[in-house]
Design a protein around this motif. Structure first.
Motif, mmCIF file in Angstrom:
data_model
loop_
_atom_site.group_PDB
_atom_site.id
_atom_site.type_symbol
_atom_site.label_atom_id
_atom_site.label_comp_id
_atom_site.label_asym_id
_atom_site.label_seq_id
_atom_site.Cartn_x
_atom_site.Cartn_y
_atom_site.Cartn_z
ATOM 1 N N SER A 62 -52.438 1.190 -72.199
ATOM 2 C CA SER A 62 -52.704 1.050 -73.627
ATOM 3 C C SER A 62 -51.424 0.850 -74.419
ATOM 4 N N ALA A 63 -51.610 0.365 -75.646
ATOM 5 C CA ALA A 63 -50.503 0.216 -76.595
ATOM 6 C C ALA A 63 -50.449 1.462 -77.472
ATOM 7 N N MET A 64 -50.414 2.601 -76.830
ATOM 8 C CA MET A 64 -50.476 3.875 -77.536
ATOM 9 C C MET A 64 -49.380 4.794 -77.011
ATOM 10 N N PRO A 65 -49.035 5.837 -77.765
ATOM 11 C CA PRO A 65 -47.985 6.768 -77.320
ATOM 12 C C PRO A 65 -48.510 7.710 -76.243
ATOM 13 N N ARG A 66 -48.623 7.187 -75.061
ATOM 14 C CA ARG A 66 -49.253 7.896 -73.959
ATOM 15 C C ARG A 66 -48.274 8.144 -72.829
ATOM 16 N N ILE A 67 -48.302 9.332 -72.283
ATOM 17 C CA ILE A 67 -47.608 9.646 -71.039
ATOM 18 C C ILE A 67 -48.694 9.736 -69.977
ATOM 19 N N TRP A 68 -48.658 8.835 -69.014
ATOM 20 C CA TRP A 68 -49.752 8.694 -68.056
ATOM 21 C C TRP A 68 -49.809 9.881 -67.114
ATOM 22 N N ALA A 69 -51.009 10.415 -66.924
ATOM 23 C CA ALA A 69 -51.205 11.548 -66.016
ATOM 24 C C ALA A 69 -51.935 11.150 -64.750
ATOM 25 N N GLY A 70 -52.309 9.875 -64.607
ATOM 26 C CA GLY A 70 -53.062 9.429 -63.452
ATOM 27 C C GLY A 70 -54.463 8.992 -63.836
ATOM 28 N N CYS A 71 -55.279 8.617 -62.842
ATOM 29 C CA CYS A 71 -56.599 8.102 -63.147
ATOM 30 C C CYS A 71 -57.543 8.259 -61.967
ATOM 31 N N PHE A 72 -58.796 7.995 -62.228
ATOM 32 C CA PHE A 72 -59.854 8.103 -61.236
ATOM 33 C C PHE A 72 -59.760 6.967 -60.217
ATOM 34 N N GLY A 73 -60.523 7.124 -59.146
ATOM 35 C CA GLY A 73 -60.746 6.051 -58.202
ATOM 36 C C GLY A 73 -62.087 5.379 -58.470
ATOM 37 N N LEU A 74 -62.315 4.269 -57.824
ATOM 38 C CA LEU A 74 -63.535 3.493 -58.036
ATOM 39 C C LEU A 74 -63.916 2.799 -56.737
ATOM 40 N N PHE A 75 -65.204 2.813 -56.400
ATOM 41 C CA PHE A 75 -65.665 1.930 -55.333
ATOM 42 C C PHE A 75 -67.016 1.350 -55.711
ATOM 43 N N THR A 76 -67.291 0.169 -55.170
ATOM 44 C CA THR A 76 -68.557 -0.505 -55.420
ATOM 45 C C THR A 76 -69.247 -0.766 -54.088
ATOM 46 N N LEU A 77 -70.555 -0.621 -54.101
ATOM 47 C CA LEU A 77 -71.389 -0.888 -52.943
ATOM 48 C C LEU A 77 -72.415 -1.949 -53.319
ATOM 49 N N THR A 78 -72.564 -2.945 -52.479
ATOM 50 C CA THR A 78 -73.637 -3.915 -52.641
ATOM 51 C C THR A 78 -74.766 -3.527 -51.699
ATOM 52 N N VAL A 79 -75.935 -3.254 -52.273
ATOM 53 C CA VAL A 79 -77.109 -2.841 -51.506
ATOM 54 C C VAL A 79 -78.045 -4.042 -51.409
ATOM 55 N N VAL A 108 -82.483 -2.538 -45.099
ATOM 56 C CA VAL A 108 -81.480 -2.379 -46.158
ATOM 57 C C VAL A 108 -80.088 -2.457 -45.549
ATOM 58 N N GLU A 109 -79.199 -3.225 -46.200
ATOM 59 C CA GLU A 109 -77.778 -3.259 -45.858
ATOM 60 C C GLU A 109 -76.996 -2.608 -46.995
ATOM 61 N N ILE A 110 -75.945 -1.863 -46.664
ATOM 62 C CA ILE A 110 -75.053 -1.291 -47.668
ATOM 63 C C ILE A 110 -73.634 -1.730 -47.324
ATOM 64 N N ILE A 111 -73.007 -2.472 -48.232
ATOM 65 C CA ILE A 111 -71.709 -3.092 -47.961
ATOM 66 C C ILE A 111 -70.693 -2.611 -48.993
ATOM 67 N N LEU A 112 -69.551 -2.120 -48.526
ATOM 68 C CA LEU A 112 -68.458 -1.773 -49.430
ATOM 69 C C LEU A 112 -67.821 -3.064 -49.928
ATOM 70 N N THR A 113 -67.864 -3.294 -51.249
ATOM 71 C CA THR A 113 -67.347 -4.548 -51.803
ATOM 72 C C THR A 113 -66.126 -4.362 -52.702
ATOM 73 N N GLY A 114 -65.739 -3.122 -52.976
ATOM 74 C CA GLY A 114 -64.558 -2.889 -53.792
ATOM 75 C C GLY A 114 -64.120 -1.447 -53.678
ATOM 76 N N HIS A 115 -62.790 -1.214 -53.749
ATOM 77 C CA HIS A 115 -62.301 0.157 -53.698
ATOM 78 C C HIS A 115 -60.897 0.236 -54.289
ATOM 79 N N LEU A 116 -60.752 1.103 -55.289
ATOM 80 C CA LEU A 116 -59.459 1.463 -55.848
ATOM 81 C C LEU A 116 -59.300 2.971 -55.693
ATOM 82 N N MET A 117 -58.227 3.395 -55.068
ATOM 83 C CA MET A 117 -57.979 4.825 -54.899
ATOM 84 C C MET A 117 -57.580 5.466 -56.225
ATOM 85 N N PRO A 118 -57.787 6.779 -56.389
ATOM 86 C CA PRO A 118 -57.232 7.460 -57.569
ATOM 87 C C PRO A 118 -55.710 7.369 -57.560
#
Length: 439
Positions: free
Chosen positions: A197-214, A324-334
């Protein structure tokens, strides 16, 4: 004031002179952004990266940056809905100084329905610049180019050799470009990440994210014959959708100790979303396939494998005997705590560009994601500086996404201050010595 303590005979080659040059050349950043927005780099599918690299080479070469394309092998990123070369561009200068990596992801999300203007044509409403990726994060690339242009025009001595990292597939990709660069040992020095962001921020980290295509498979048939030979995949998927909807509030109860943004109503929490559904073709045919995209954001305290198994188990229970197929289509670690020795100087540089006071700064994380968890894992380096152009009114990932020329100029000044040899050398871990002779 920036000019405080700077001898007058340094003239235009001082940081104050370079700031003045940035102000005078601000419209070049608008033209750069116009060229970048016009290239469709939406992910998925990620098909525009080669064309974007063409544009960036044209913009970087006059700044004495040597460009190299680094392509992620297809077998690493291949996933449903993705195609095109994963072309990352590294544009750098080598003079023997310490390296500062300037990281940008070049992909955007696809334009959402509801744009009042062409999302790939930069619009302008006074100071506001409107277009897909204007804030996230092509406007930040324009700001960095403007900073380097200001240094070049004034001959400002730099403390660091800049290395621009223009990377692919941050928007929930399976194998982001910066991960590949990190694992190949291509990263140097420390890194300024513009995914913030364009804000006065000191970054503390962030979540992870993954997507599954079913993928739920049925049996195609004429709509009038479905009782004898058809199986409607969309109708068969309803129990799965209900199971995911029931799991959603359970996951939302899992909060994180990561400090939330100042505007947050409460602690940051995990989330589960059904982000897309595709299936069926016409009224006369029983749909044989439906695809459901599931997005899960998970806190640093959570385990990826456990979070994935929970969703897959819920789907399998609901699916029963369905195909049913479940496929990992994206992953960002925390991204874990990215603090480090360069942060105090970067905080001062943000203040120089945006005019923030020391008391304006706060430390907070986000349930939004970054691909720098992969960098931390691959390199063992925890520190990541963060900046960007995001603001509450930027409408990132929504119709009408925008930034302002004023913020691009302010960010350019912050970047240039941090690069400059004369700026707060006592705060640099590399023990920068300002050059005394500008001749």
């Amino acid at each position: 004031m920036i000019s405080e303590g700077i001898p007058a005979d340094r003239g235009a080659r001082s940081l104050a002179g370079a700031f003045a040059a940035i102000d005078a050349m601000a419209e070049t950043a608008v033209e750069d952004l116009r060229k970048m927005v016009a290239v469709d780099t939406s992910f998925p599918p990620g098909a525009g990266y080669d064309a974007f690299a063409d544009v960036m080479e044209q913009l970087a070469s006059p700044l004495a940056l040597n460009c190299e394309r680094v392509i992620v092998p297809e077998e690493l990123w291949r996933a449903p809905g993705s195609h095109g070369s994963r072309t990352n561009l590294v544009a750098r200068r080598r003079s023997g100084k310490p390296v500062l990596g300037l990281y940008f992801h070049v992909d955007t999300v696809p334009p959402a329905p509801g744009w009042a203007t062409d999302p790939l044509q930069l619009g302008r409403d006074g100071n506001r610049l409107i277009g897909l990726g204007a804030a996230d994060m092509k406007g930040s690339i324009a700001a960095a180019l403007l900073a380097l242009r200001g240094a070049q025009q004034t001959g400002l001595p730099l403390a660091y050799d800049p290395m621009l990292l223009l990377c692919t597939d941050e928007e929930a990709g399976l194998y982001p470009g910066v991960r590949y660069l990190a694992e190949q040992g291509r990263l140097e020095g420390h890194i300024l990440n513009f995914n913030g962001s364009a804000m006065p921020r000191i970054w503390a980290g962030c979540f992870g994210l993954f997507t599954l295509t079913v993928r739920v498979h049925g049996k195609p048939a004429h709509a009038g014959e479905q009782r004898r030979s058809g199986a409607n995949a969309i109708e068969a998927a309803l129990p799965i959708l209900n199971a995911l909807a029931a799991l959603k509030p359970v996951i939302a109860q899992r909060t994180s100790a990561l400090p939330p943004p100042p505007q947050a109503a409460g602690p940051l929490a995990g989330s589960l979303d059904i982000s897309a559904i595709h299936g069926g073709q016409c009224g006369g045919q029983i749909p044989s396939l439906v695809e459901i995209l599931v997005c899960r954001r998970y806190a640093p305290e959570e385990d990826f494998a456990t979070a994935r198994r929970e969703i897959e188990a819920a789907i399998q229970r609901a699916a029963d005997v369905l195909d049913v197929e479940i496929i990992l289509t994206g992953h960002l670690m925390p991204t874990s705590d990215p603090g480090g020795p360069h942060w105090p100087r970067w905080q001062q540089a943000l203040s120089a560009g945006f005019g923030y006071a020391a008391e304006d700064f706060a430390r907070w994380g986000a349930s939004g994601c970054s691909d720098f968890g992969w960098v931390q894992q691959a390199t063992g380096v925890q520190e990541v500086l963060l900046t960007g152009l995001g603001k509450p009114d930027s409408r990132i990932h929504a119709p009408g996404e925008s930034t302002t020329l004023a913020d691009i100029v302010a960010l350019a000044k912050s970047v240039l201050a941090y690069l400059a040899a004369e700026f707060r050398p006592e705060l640099s871990p590399e023990a920068i010595t300002p050059e005394k002779d500008f001749a």
